[in-house]
Design a protein around this motif. Sequence first.
Motif, mmCIF file in Angstrom:
data_model
loop_
_atom_site.group_PDB
_atom_site.id
_atom_site.type_symbol
_atom_site.label_atom_id
_atom_site.label_comp_id
_atom_site.label_asym_id
_atom_site.label_seq_id
_atom_site.Cartn_x
_atom_site.Cartn_y
_atom_site.Cartn_z
ATOM 1 N N VAL A 243 -62.358 -10.199 -26.606
ATOM 2 C CA VAL A 243 -63.029 -11.490 -26.429
ATOM 3 C C VAL A 243 -62.883 -11.905 -24.970
ATOM 4 C CG1 VAL A 243 -62.810 -12.439 -28.748
ATOM 5 C CG2 VAL A 243 -60.949 -12.779 -27.117
ATOM 6 N N LYS A 244 -63.923 -12.559 -24.486
ATOM 7 C CA LYS A 244 -63.828 -13.202 -23.180
ATOM 8 C C LYS A 244 -63.804 -14.698 -23.450
ATOM 9 C CE LYS A 244 -66.263 -14.055 -18.851
ATOM 10 N NZ LYS A 244 -66.728 -13.466 -17.608
ATOM 11 N N MET A 245 -62.786 -15.389 -22.960
ATOM 12 C CA MET A 245 -62.696 -16.833 -23.239
ATOM 13 C C MET A 245 -62.536 -17.646 -21.969
ATOM 14 S SD MET A 245 -59.074 -16.936 -25.251
ATOM 15 C CE MET A 245 -58.132 -15.426 -25.299
ATOM 16 N N GLY A 246 -63.231 -18.773 -21.928
ATOM 17 C CA GLY A 246 -63.118 -19.705 -20.823
ATOM 18 C C GLY A 246 -61.719 -20.313 -20.807
ATOM 19 N N ALA A 247 -61.300 -20.780 -19.630
ATOM 20 C CA ALA A 247 -59.947 -21.300 -19.465
ATOM 21 C C ALA A 247 -59.660 -22.495 -20.372
ATOM 22 C CB ALA A 247 -59.713 -21.692 -18.006
ATOM 23 N N GLY A 248 -60.709 -23.192 -20.823
ATOM 24 C CA GLY A 248 -60.479 -24.387 -21.633
ATOM 25 C C GLY A 248 -60.338 -24.128 -23.122
#
Length: 637
Positions: free
Chosen positions: A247-252
Amino acid sequence: MTLSTPLAVALLALWTASPATATAVSAAASASASVTIPVAATAVAATNPIANAPFFPSETLQLTDGVLARVQAALGSEAAALFDFGSSTNASSLSLPRPGTCKLLPDDAAWPAPSTWSVFDQLLGGALIKTVPLAASCSPSWPQYNQTACDAVSDEWTLPAPDLASGSSCTLGGYSSYAVNVSTVAQVQLAVNFARNAGLRLVAKNTGHDFNGKSTGAGALGVWTHHLKELAYYEHYRLGNYSGPAVKMGAGIQAFEIYEKANALGVTAVGGEGKTVGVAGGYVLGGGHSPLSSRYGLAADQVLALEVVLADGRFVTVTEQSDPDLFWALRGGGGGTYGIVTSLISRVYPKLPVTVSTFSFTTGANVSVDTFWAGVRAYMQRFPVNADAGTYAYFWVMSTGPDAFEFLMNPFFAVNHTVAEFDALMRPWFAELDQLGIGYQPNTTYYDNFYAAWDAGFPLETVGTVTMMTGSRLFPRANFEDAARFNQTFAALRATVSAGYPLLAFNLKADLPTGYADNAANPAFRQTLMHAITSTSWTSNASRPAIRQQMDHFTDVVLGEWRRTCPEAGAYMSEADVLEPHFQQAFYGSNYPRLYALKQRYDPTGLFFAPTGVSSENWHVQSLDGLPDQNGRLCRV
Ligand SMILES: Cc1cc2nc3c(=O)[nH]c(=O)nc-3n(C[C@H](O)[C@H](O)[C@H](O)COP(=O)(O)OP(=O)(O)OC[C@H]3O[C@@H](n4cnc5c(N)ncnc54)[C@H](O)[C@@H]3O)c2cc1C
Ligand SMILES: *[C@@H]1O[C@H](CO)[C@@H](O)[C@H](O)[C@H]1NC(C)=O
Ligand SMILES: *[C@@H]1O[C@H](CO)[C@@H](O)[C@H](O)[C@H]1NC(C)=O
Ligand SMILES: *[C@@H]1O[C@H](CO)[C@@H](O)[C@H](O)[C@H]1NC(C)=O
Ligand SMILES: *[C@@H]1O[C@H](CO)[C@@H](O)[C@H](O)[C@H]1NC(C)=O
Ligand SMILES: *[C@@H]1O[C@H](CO)[C@@H](O)[C@H](O)[C@H]1NC(C)=O
Ligand SMILES: *[C@@H]1O[C@H](CO)[C@@H](O)[C@H](O)[C@H]1NC(C)=O
Ligand SMILES: *[C@@H]1O[C@H](CO)[C@@H](O)[C@H](O)[C@H]1NC(C)=O
Ligand SMILES: *[C@@H]1O[C@H](CO)[C@@H](O)[C@H](O)[C@H]1NC(C)=O
Ligand SMILES: *[C@@H]1O[C@H](CO)[C@@H](O)[C@H](O)[C@H]1NC(C)=O
């Protein structure tokens, strides 16, 4: 996410070069009246071969040399210089500021003028927030003063707030003066450049969960990553020698969000037990333990690539291949230290069943104090076996009155165990409890997926209050396997709880899985079988000197007893004592010299400061009250 705001690149086309001749920063605003200040961003292609995964839309909007050239044409070179990139991170001429040099505070003459903040806000596309205290409406010294609004705030105030009603002074304390509510990489870059060039303190803030104030700072410009909520799933991701789902996840992204999404996709992600922790922020960067640690290692171990804005303002993709040093340091070396992460890519795993059990026992008519502790002791002797079975247990031991104690298992999280397998694992301990005459009633449930088990199993925790502090220790395996060390450990823990301090502890292990790239996580994690936390608290009317005395007693005496059982071990930086002596050894162990050298290479001027962070010993916060908080000026030692 939608990028419907002025951030849209189309806006750049609206901007026309002007004959503005503003040469002073303070003149920037008058210049802005006659010119349209561009939103400082340009769109780049989403393709990213280094990470072998495309940029998120938020990451395609970047600050480049070309954008800065246009900013310079609009503002003049002197004003525009505030937004320039830093020198190459390897420049040998760069070094820490001279001793005594300080970051600015709002009352300083050199603090940016309101017109400069306004230009900054326009370049950001309106994402700047000026911090106003929650209770400003209760204080006549704030323009927000309004009794009706104050009454509403007071009604919702659950924390001790002695000054709220009295209308006495109300300040920002340790909070940042301004924050950028970022939704693009360009905004992060602009904030980093502005803070560095203007001499401001800079802090990265995601959820603000950090126990030790690492996401706050008086006079700081905050980069608030909470709204970077993009998520992508790659069923067949490949990078280096990894091939599998990711998964690629945003910092938030927060724990509950990644778990929910992973479950919907039929996979299992590694995040914290805490529901609201910012997974790709301070959690992963500091190591990150989780209900899956005993099986898959730390959260930092899962990371395959990161997108980061460095101290010089440049945006880079960091992988084992592209930059092995930074890749090593970011995964476990601590948040707010080497750069601001905008997203990361992590391994995920197949769907997993979990058996969850909660139970408790107490002293009572048939359970003496010694019998109670014999039951706890029998449990601690099972730590090696239980962690080696891949389970994670979160338990409390508390004093509940004179000669009264409670043990609470909340929960025992038996990953990849059926109820029968869980019962078999517990049988030796439960048999001892039976023999001791201790009553306990396990409530045990099998779930066919991690998400449901985690959701049912873990409480929604609250940690931060102004009247308590925490401390912790990563007790190593030897403390449970060696009889003499076990006796010493058990005696220390019993003494702590008997003196009225609660024990909140995790029985886990966190080995680096075979074949995974090594990282900067505290080496003490690789040895541990128990991450134990305790805390001390005081009344809201306690005097500052009394608080400080209590803190020092806690650090030196209470935690000192824990340290003596395993002097070579350490503590988990993200759930620790802000006053931990020799924090370099305790939080970073043998990794510290390499982390320190990399800090000088990637952030030579010390832009990123976080209390107890790598290289933080080069700085000093001039606390206004003698307490280890962030309400004072930050100066170079
Ligand atoms: C209720 C609760 C439950 C918790 N449960 C767990 C748990 O199960 N397991 C565990 O290991 N820990 C747990 N923790 C500790 C948690 O991991 C740390 O508090 C962690 O620092 C939180 O990261 P954050 O980004 O959410 O918080 P913040 O306070 O916003 O940030 C923490 C640090 O990271 C930096 N940072 C934040 N975002 C970025 C970014 N994008 N780039 C660079 N630096 C950044 C900040 O500057 C700061 O130094 C828990 C904490 C709380 C309060
Ligand atoms: C920066 O310097 C270090 C040590 O001197 C060196 O190993 C590294 O390759 C350099 N990086 C760049 C990008 O020049
Ligand atoms: C004071 O606050 C109340 C409640 O938020 C609001 O309705 C009112 O308009 C405010 N009054 C002034 C003068 O701003
Ligand atoms: C921050 O920005 C997001 C969009 O990214 C927006 O939804 C949110 O309302 C903003 N919050 C504040 C406090 O400005
Ligand atoms: C205590 O032990 C006695 C005798 O065995 C038993 O009758 C009683 O029920 C027990 N009490 C509790 C609270 O377990
Ligand atoms: C779960 O346990 C089974 C045996 O009970 C084993 O075959 C399997 O590999 C385990 N799965 C994981 C992910 O550990
Ligand atoms: C047992 O646990 C389940 C799942 O959390 C919960 O729904 C149920 O109420 C619990 N039962 C008791 C008796 O506590
Ligand atoms: C540890 O403590 C137990 C129980 O008090 C005792 O029987 C044992 O001899 C001790 N072992 C060592 C090595 O001190
Ligand atoms: C995969 O790459 C990592 C990092 O280079 C290395 O440490 C590891 O040994 C490799 N694993 C395998 C199975 O080749
Ligand atoms: C704080 O207040 C409590 C009552 O709420 C009182 O008993 C105590 O003496 C006070 N302590 C100090 C230091 O004033």
